[in-house]
Design a protein around this motif. Structure first.
Motif, mmCIF file in Angstrom:
data_model
loop_
_atom_site.group_PDB
_atom_site.id
_atom_site.type_symbol
_atom_site.label_atom_id
_atom_site.label_comp_id
_atom_site.label_asym_id
_atom_site.label_seq_id
_atom_site.Cartn_x
_atom_site.Cartn_y
_atom_site.Cartn_z
ATOM 1 N N ASN A 106 0.854 -1.178 0.000
ATOM 2 C CA ASN A 106 0.000 0.000 0.000
ATOM 3 C C ASN A 106 0.901 1.242 0.000
ATOM 4 O O ASN A 106 2.131 1.148 0.102
ATOM 5 N N ASN A 107 0.303 2.406 -0.125
ATOM 6 C CA ASN A 107 1.091 3.630 -0.256
ATOM 7 C C ASN A 107 1.961 3.887 0.965
ATOM 8 O O ASN A 107 3.116 4.320 0.838
ATOM 9 N N ARG A 108 1.414 3.612 2.157
ATOM 10 C CA ARG A 108 2.189 3.854 3.379
ATOM 11 C C ARG A 108 3.400 2.946 3.435
ATOM 12 O O ARG A 108 4.528 3.393 3.713
ATOM 13 N N ASP A 109 3.194 1.640 3.193
ATOM 14 C CA ASP A 109 4.300 0.688 3.266
ATOM 15 C C ASP A 109 5.345 0.965 2.188
ATOM 16 O O ASP A 109 6.547 0.814 2.419
ATOM 17 N N ARG A 110 4.880 1.362 1.007
ATOM 18 C CA ARG A 110 5.820 1.687 -0.070
ATOM 19 C C ARG A 110 6.696 2.879 0.333
ATOM 20 O O ARG A 110 7.910 2.885 0.090
ATOM 21 N N ALA A 111 6.081 3.878 0.960
ATOM 22 C CA ALA A 111 6.847 5.051 1.392
ATOM 23 C C ALA A 111 7.899 4.669 2.430
ATOM 24 O O ALA A 111 9.034 5.138 2.379
ATOM 25 N N VAL A 112 7.519 3.800 3.385
ATOM 26 C CA VAL A 112 8.475 3.345 4.400
ATOM 27 C C VAL A 112 9.617 2.585 3.746
ATOM 28 O O VAL A 112 10.797 2.794 4.060
ATOM 29 N N LEU A 113 9.273 1.702 2.820
ATOM 30 C CA LEU A 113 10.292 0.883 2.160
ATOM 31 C C LEU A 113 11.283 1.738 1.386
ATOM 32 O O LEU A 113 12.506 1.555 1.485
ATOM 33 N N LEU A 114 10.774 2.683 0.609
ATOM 34 C CA LEU A 114 11.657 3.482 -0.237
ATOM 35 C C LEU A 114 12.528 4.445 0.560
ATOM 36 O O LEU A 114 13.561 4.907 0.061
ATOM 37 N N LYS A 115 12.122 4.746 1.810
ATOM 38 C CA LYS A 115 12.937 5.615 2.660
ATOM 39 C C LYS A 115 13.909 4.825 3.524
ATOM 40 O O LYS A 115 14.736 5.409 4.233
ATOM 41 N N ALA A 116 13.800 3.492 3.512
ATOM 42 C CA ALA A 116 14.708 2.666 4.304
ATOM 43 C C ALA A 116 16.141 2.905 3.843
ATOM 44 O O ALA A 116 16.399 2.992 2.633
ATOM 45 N N PRO A 117 17.095 3.037 4.774
ATOM 46 C CA PRO A 117 18.488 3.308 4.386
ATOM 47 C C PRO A 117 19.034 2.331 3.356
ATOM 48 O O PRO A 117 19.833 2.701 2.495
ATOM 49 N N PHE A 118 18.578 1.089 3.418
ATOM 50 C CA PHE A 118 19.070 0.076 2.497
ATOM 51 C C PHE A 118 18.701 0.393 1.044
ATOM 52 O O PHE A 118 19.457 0.094 0.111
ATOM 53 N N LEU A 119 17.547 1.022 0.831
ATOM 54 C CA LEU A 119 17.070 1.295 -0.523
ATOM 55 C C LEU A 119 17.228 2.741 -0.961
ATOM 56 O O LEU A 119 17.212 3.032 -2.153
ATOM 57 N N ALA A 120 17.321 3.640 0.012
ATOM 58 C CA ALA A 120 17.392 5.068 -0.313
ATOM 59 C C ALA A 120 18.604 5.351 -1.206
ATOM 60 O O ALA A 120 19.715 4.905 -0.941
ATOM 61 N N GLY A 121 18.367 6.059 -2.277
ATOM 62 C CA GLY A 121 19.466 6.448 -3.156
ATOM 63 C C GLY A 121 19.670 5.532 -4.346
ATOM 64 O O GLY A 121 20.436 5.870 -5.256
ATOM 65 N N LEU A 122 18.999 4.364 -4.360
ATOM 66 C CA LEU A 122 19.138 3.471 -5.509
ATOM 67 C C LEU A 122 18.353 4.018 -6.697
ATOM 68 O O LEU A 122 17.306 4.637 -6.537
ATOM 69 N N SER A 123 18.850 3.778 -7.871
ATOM 70 C CA SER A 123 18.157 4.222 -9.073
ATOM 71 C C SER A 123 16.862 3.440 -9.258
ATOM 72 O O SER A 123 16.704 2.339 -8.716
ATOM 73 N N GLN A 124 15.955 4.000 -10.038
ATOM 74 C CA GLN A 124 14.671 3.347 -10.260
ATOM 75 C C GLN A 124 14.848 1.977 -10.898
ATOM 76 O O GLN A 124 14.169 1.012 -10.534
#
Length: 233
Positions: free
Chosen positions: A8-26
């Motif tokens: 869902n939108n909330r979980d997606r936002a949390v995931l994409l802000k996680a340090p592990f994923l933040a900064g990766l290209s699309q």
């Protein structure tokens, strides 16, 4: 357990802000998320057990996961509490193939599960993924060093006072915070036995701290910060 749920939108936002994923290209994100499934688990459900084959690592999307180890006598030693955005077990990507601790949900929890072998293969193909994993492991190491330092240098009241001050919405004056989980989980998070946490709360009364259930009220945040009970002076 419900597996393969859509984000869902909330979980997606949390995931994409996680340090592990933040900064990766699309493009890299799409490839990495192809190795991911989403699951919901009830409270007190084991995500991983110490000694079991490590076939996945996880990112918490909602809820909390308690990491701990057990002695031969059955005594528990808390390692950390993983909150939304935290990742655990990723250190095993390049190391041992068995979990080194138990992971137990503290409440109903949604997790992103990353298949270990699939991410391993992607990391070999994409240096960007390997760098993200290494950076995540490095942050976890720094957090562990800070935790050990707090255990060695600061008393139980100081640890509790610092936790309270760091979460107060105001710098001065009265404030109120609500614990996101049960007090016994906070005790483990701070490296304390539950009875030691209770004694610490009692000792903080003279600094203007009162506790009612999960609600912690502070008479004056600045006074607590500058008191002998706090290390943030």
């Amino acid at each position: 357990m419900n597996s393969n749920l859509k984000l869902n939108n909330r979980d997606r936002a949390v995931l994409l802000k996680a340090p592990f994923l933040a900064g990766l290209s699309q493009e890299i994100l799409v490839r990495l998320m192809s190795a991911m499934t989403v699951s919901t688990l009830p409270a007190r459900k084991f995500v991983a057990r110490e000694g079991e084959p490590a076939d996945a690592f996880y990112c918490v999307l909602s809820g909390y996961v308690r990491l701990f180890r057990l002695s031969r006598e059955g005594r528990e030693a808390d390692i950390m509490v993983c909150a939304p955005g935290d990742t655990f077990a990723q250190c095993l990507l390049f190391g041992e193939n068995a979990y080194r601790y138990n992971a137990l949900t503290a409440e109903p929890t949604t997790l992103a599960r990353f298949d270990m072998q699939a991410v391993r293969e992607l990391a070999q193909q994409e240096p960007e993924i390997a760098k993200a994993v290494i950076a995540s492991i490095s942050r976890n190491l720094q957090d562990t060093i800070d935790c050990i330092t707090n255990d060695r240098l600061f008393t139980a009241p100081q640890r509790v006072a610092n936790y309270i001050v760091s979460r107060c919405p105001a710098e001065v004056g009265p404030a109120s915070i609500r614990l996101p989980f049960q007090k016994n989980l906070l005790a483990g998070m701070l490296g304390l036995a539950p009875e030691a946490l209770s004694r610490a709360f009692s000792s903080l009364r003279k600094a203007g701290v009162t506790v009612r259930g999960r609600i912690i009220q502070v008479g004056d945040v600045q006074a607590l910060r500058e008191s002998d009970a706090s290390r943030t002076r």
